[in-house]
Scaffold this motif. Structure first.
Motif, PDB file in Angstrom:
ATOM      1  N   GLU A  12       0.821  -1.207   0.000  1.00 49.45           N
ATOM      2  CA  GLU A  12       0.000   0.000   0.000  1.00 49.45           C
ATOM      3  C   GLU A  12       0.857   1.260   0.000  1.00 49.45           C
ATOM      4  O   GLU A  12       0.503   2.261  -0.627  1.00 49.45           O
ATOM      5  CB  GLU A  12      -0.927   0.002   1.215  1.00 49.45           C
ATOM      6  CG  GLU A  12      -1.896   1.177   1.239  1.00 49.45           C
ATOM      7  CD  GLU A  12      -2.834   1.133   2.428  1.00 49.45           C
ATOM      8  OE1 GLU A  12      -3.621   2.081   2.597  1.00 49.45           O
ATOM      9  OE2 GLU A  12      -2.780   0.148   3.194  1.00 49.45           O
ATOM     10  N   ASN A  13       1.986   1.225   0.682  1.00 51.62           N
ATOM     11  CA  ASN A  13       2.856   2.397   0.774  1.00 51.62           C
ATOM     12  C   ASN A  13       4.199   2.207   0.076  1.00 51.62           C
ATOM     13  O   ASN A  13       4.749   3.161  -0.482  1.00 51.62           O
ATOM     14  CB  ASN A  13       3.112   2.756   2.243  1.00 51.62           C
ATOM     15  CG  ASN A  13       1.847   3.105   2.995  1.00 51.62           C
ATOM     16  OD1 ASN A  13       1.271   2.265   3.682  1.00 51.62           O
ATOM     17  ND2 ASN A  13       1.393   4.337   2.860  1.00 51.62           N
TER      18      ASN A  13
ATOM     19  N   ARG B 172       5.280   5.990  -0.189  1.00 46.34           N
ATOM     20  CA  ARG B 172       4.273   7.015  -0.431  1.00 46.34           C
ATOM     21  C   ARG B 172       3.428   7.235   0.823  1.00 46.34           C
ATOM     22  O   ARG B 172       2.940   6.282   1.436  1.00 46.34           O
ATOM     23  CB  ARG B 172       3.368   6.624  -1.602  1.00 46.34           C
ATOM     24  CG  ARG B 172       2.362   7.713  -1.976  1.00 46.34           C
ATOM     25  CD  ARG B 172       1.579   7.355  -3.219  1.00 46.34           C
ATOM     26  NE  ARG B 172       2.402   7.344  -4.414  1.00 46.34           N
ATOM     27  CZ  ARG B 172       2.725   8.423  -5.116  1.00 46.34           C
ATOM     28  NH1 ARG B 172       2.322   9.628  -4.712  1.00 46.34           N
ATOM     29  NH2 ARG B 172       3.467   8.315  -6.202  1.00 46.34           N
ATOM     30  N   PHE B 173       3.264   8.513   1.190  1.00 50.07           N
ATOM     31  CA  PHE B 173       2.448   8.897   2.342  1.00 50.07           C
ATOM     32  C   PHE B 173       1.010   9.118   1.855  1.00 50.07           C
ATOM     33  O   PHE B 173       0.627  10.230   1.479  1.00 50.07           O
ATOM     34  CB  PHE B 173       3.013  10.154   2.989  1.00 50.07           C
ATOM     35  CG  PHE B 173       4.405   9.981   3.538  1.00 50.07           C
ATOM     36  CD1 PHE B 173       4.607   9.604   4.857  1.00 50.07           C
ATOM     37  CD2 PHE B 173       5.517  10.180   2.727  1.00 50.07           C
ATOM     38  CE1 PHE B 173       5.890   9.448   5.368  1.00 50.07           C
ATOM     39  CE2 PHE B 173       6.805  10.023   3.224  1.00 50.07           C
ATOM     40  CZ  PHE B 173       6.990   9.651   4.550  1.00 50.07           C
ATOM     41  N   ASN B 174       0.223   8.067   1.868  1.00 49.56           N
ATOM     42  CA  ASN B 174      -1.112   8.120   1.276  1.00 49.56           C
ATOM     43  C   ASN B 174      -2.085   9.010   2.039  1.00 49.56           C
ATOM     44  O   ASN B 174      -3.057   9.506   1.458  1.00 49.56           O
ATOM     45  CB  ASN B 174      -1.686   6.702   1.172  1.00 49.56           C
ATOM     46  CG  ASN B 174      -0.972   5.865   0.129  1.00 49.56           C
ATOM     47  OD1 ASN B 174      -0.785   6.306  -1.000  1.00 49.56           O
ATOM     48  ND2 ASN B 174      -0.551   4.666   0.496  1.00 49.56           N
ATOM     49  N   SER B 175      -1.860   9.206   3.334  1.00 43.50           N
ATOM     50  CA  SER B 175      -2.792   9.998   4.140  1.00 43.50           C
ATOM     51  C   SER B 175      -2.416  11.475   4.204  1.00 43.50           C
ATOM     52  O   SER B 175      -3.113  12.267   4.838  1.00 43.50           O
ATOM     53  CB  SER B 175      -2.860   9.428   5.559  1.00 43.50           C
ATOM     54  OG  SER B 175      -1.583   9.455   6.174  1.00 43.50           O
ATOM     55  N   VAL B 176      -1.320  11.863   3.547  1.00 44.14           N
ATOM     56  CA  VAL B 176      -0.851  13.247   3.553  1.00 44.14           C
ATOM     57  C   VAL B 176      -1.290  13.937   2.266  1.00 44.14           C
ATOM     58  O   VAL B 176      -1.390  13.305   1.209  1.00 44.14           O
ATOM     59  CB  VAL B 176       0.687  13.291   3.700  1.00 44.14           C
ATOM     60  CG1 VAL B 176       1.203  14.726   3.652  1.00 44.14           C
ATOM     61  CG2 VAL B 176       1.111  12.615   4.998  1.00 44.14           C
ATOM     62  N   LYS B 177      -1.557  15.234   2.352  1.00 41.57           N
ATOM     63  CA  LYS B 177      -1.963  15.995   1.174  1.00 41.57           C
ATOM     64  C   LYS B 177      -0.925  15.864   0.062  1.00 41.57           C
ATOM     65  O   LYS B 177       0.281  15.906   0.309  1.00 41.57           O
ATOM     66  CB  LYS B 177      -2.149  17.470   1.541  1.00 41.57           C
ATOM     67  CG  LYS B 177      -2.739  18.307   0.413  1.00 41.57           C
ATOM     68  CD  LYS B 177      -2.983  19.746   0.853  1.00 41.57           C
ATOM     69  CE  LYS B 177      -3.605  20.557  -0.279  1.00 41.57           C
ATOM     70  NZ  LYS B 177      -3.859  21.964   0.120  1.00 41.57           N
TER      71      LYS B 177
ATOM     72  N   ARG C 219      -0.193  13.285  -1.432  1.00 39.12           N
ATOM     73  CA  ARG C 219       0.322  11.911  -1.392  1.00 39.12           C
ATOM     74  C   ARG C 219       1.798  11.845  -1.827  1.00 39.12           C
ATOM     75  O   ARG C 219       2.161  11.170  -2.782  1.00 39.12           O
ATOM     76  CB  ARG C 219      -0.520  11.001  -2.278  1.00 39.12           C
ATOM     77  CG  ARG C 219      -1.977  10.911  -1.863  1.00 39.12           C
ATOM     78  CD  ARG C 219      -2.772   9.957  -2.731  1.00 39.12           C
ATOM     79  NE  ARG C 219      -2.335   8.585  -2.533  1.00 39.12           N
ATOM     80  CZ  ARG C 219      -1.891   7.801  -3.510  1.00 39.12           C
ATOM     81  NH1 ARG C 219      -1.793   8.257  -4.744  1.00 39.12           N
ATOM     82  NH2 ARG C 219      -1.530   6.560  -3.269  1.00 39.12           N
TER      83      ARG C 219
END
Length: 457
Positions: free
Chosen positions: A270-271, A302-307, A309
């Motif tokens: 996922e990340n 990848r920081f999926n929860s950050v603006k 991404r």
């Protein structure tokens, strides 16, 4: 003007299509439009182009497709200021059109023509300009074609690409894609696939339908892929054989017979994404024995929860070069048939005698819009070897200086893909020449910028 009008018409036409068609593939012959056999939509000209049945059962059909790409590039101090310089920039145009004929489950033919043109380019090479050629023309005999079990025999001119495209690629970045004349067996069963092939490289010529096999360059091998492996996800194992009649390296010339054995571990969560590869080469060039190698890692989080991404990426490669002048061995790595723009379109450096560290940042700044920033640092692996282009032609020899620093490259690009049919890219690159480049040639810093527009259909 006609090209611009055609581009606008196609942009308007394709932008309205719904996403009910299969995704386009890098290898266009991998697309399967038989799923449209049961499509109930009528009076759709695009559906007819993609699936034209010629039998009442619809098991026999033809599918048409293609790609159109226009690029404008401007470079200041191209090739670090050596050679003729273009102060106005140039336009590259590429047209690919194909027809894919299927006669039931067990036979198909695929034919693709390519036209690559360079407008305003000073002395374009065959990678940039090839007016019109039969790029692919092969037949598939599907001996076994049942679910996940496949045994396919492919004969004719075809594209080859494997793994991360470090050694075998279609050469999508440059203007003219590459192909091979050969025979290939494709075997697949559940989570396992393998290709066995023998081929000759197709040499591009600046004429009409004059590309031909180079009988002096033979390429063969086996590439195995295992999927859904516990912990590591996927692993590739391969052997590649290569022979050419006339090879030239910094300290070796003559007939080259080179064997490559390698493995690649790759996957995605996922990340995380990760891709690690190692290759060893042996054989001979003239009277010298080959002992070359490379190892690489390419990973990102990848920081999926950050603006936006954001993704932080890192790539590192160590690629052997020749250690000693005048001995009976050669450690220069040969990348065989890699993607042409290996370190970006601005840099002419190929993956031989090199140490490369490459951090990057990727942001999704809007829907279907990515902004990528990366920074590349290059050194020679051996101070006794030169640097090479992707096709292993020697750019600068190894004896100009003992300095190893080649330079640093800062690149930024914005990519917009509004849908699967359209692709736009704006890019800019600055290459700071290092001590080795300055000692070996004019040694100027390079500035490169360009814009790309592409349509798939």
């Amino acid at each position: 003007m006609k090209n611009k009008i055609l581009l606008v018409v196609l942009l308007i036409s394709f932008s309205g299509f719904a996403q009910r068609y299969p995704d386009f593939k890098s290898l266009r012959f991998d697309e399967n439009y038989s799923v449209l056999k049961n499509d109930t939509v009528s009076n759709d000209w695009y559906k007819t182009v993609k699936f034209l049945p010629i039998s009442s059962s619809k098991e026999t059909y033809i599918s048409f497709g293609g790609d159109i790409r226009f690029q404008y590039f401007y470079a200041k101090n191209e090739n670090w200021g050596d050679g003729p310089q273009d102060n106005d920039g140039y336009v590259l145009g590429r047209y690919l059109v194909h027809a894919d004929f299927h006669a039931g489950k067990y036979f198909r033919t695929f034919v693709q023509v390519q036209s690559s043109m360079a407008d305003g380019r000073i002395d374009p090479n065959p990678v940039e300009q090839n007016p019109l050629e039969v790029h692919q023309a092969f037949a598939d005999f599907n001996i076994v074609n049942e679910g996940s079990k496949k045994l396919i025999l492919r004969l004719g001119r075809q594209e080859l690409t494997y793994g991360s495209q470090r050694l075998v690629a279609v050469r999508e970045g440059p203007n003219n894609r590459q192909s091979f004349d050969g025979i290939k067996a494709i075997i697949a069963k559940q989570n396992f696939t393998t290709d066995l092939f023998y081929s000759h490289y197709v040499v591009a010529h600046d004429g009409i339908f004059d590309d031909a096999s180079n009988q002096d360059r033979q390429f063969w091998g086996s590439y195995l892929v295992f999927n859904k492996i516990p912990v590591i996800k996927n692993i590739d194992v391969y052997y590649l054989g290569y022979e050419r009649a006339k090879a030239a390296f910094n300290d070796a010339t003559g007939k080259e017979n080179r064997q490559s054995v390698g493995t690649r571990i790759w996957g995605k969560t996922e990340n995380w994404r990760y891709d690690g590869e190692a290759v060893y080469q042996f054989g001979d060039v003239g009277d010298k024995n080959i002992s070359a190698w490379t190892a690489s890692i390419n990973a990102g989080y990848r920081f999926n929860s950050v603006k936006f991404r954001p993704e932080i990426g890192f790539k590192a490669e160590v690629i052997s070069g020749d250690k000693k002048i005048g001995d009976n061995s050669l450690q220069t790595f040969n990348p065989l048939f890699p993607r042409g723009a290996y370190f970006g379109l601005a840099s002419v450096i190929g993956p031989s005698n090199l140490i490369d560290f490459h951090p990057s940042l990727n942001f999704e700044i809007a829907k279907n819009v990515d902004w990528v920033i990366d920074y590349d640092m290059f050194w020679r692996y051996s101070a006794n070897d030169g640097i090479y282009a992707p096709n292993t032609s020697l750019i600068y020899p190894g004896d100009t200086t003992t300095k190893k620093k080649i330079g640093n490259q800062l690149e930024s690009e914005i990519v917009w893909e509004p849908n699967q049919y359209l692709y736009f890219r704006l890019e800019a690159t600055w290459f700071q020449a290092g001590d080795y480049i300055k000692a070996s040639g004019t040694g100027k810093d390079i500035f490169f910028t360009g814009i790309t527009m592409q349509i798939h259909f």
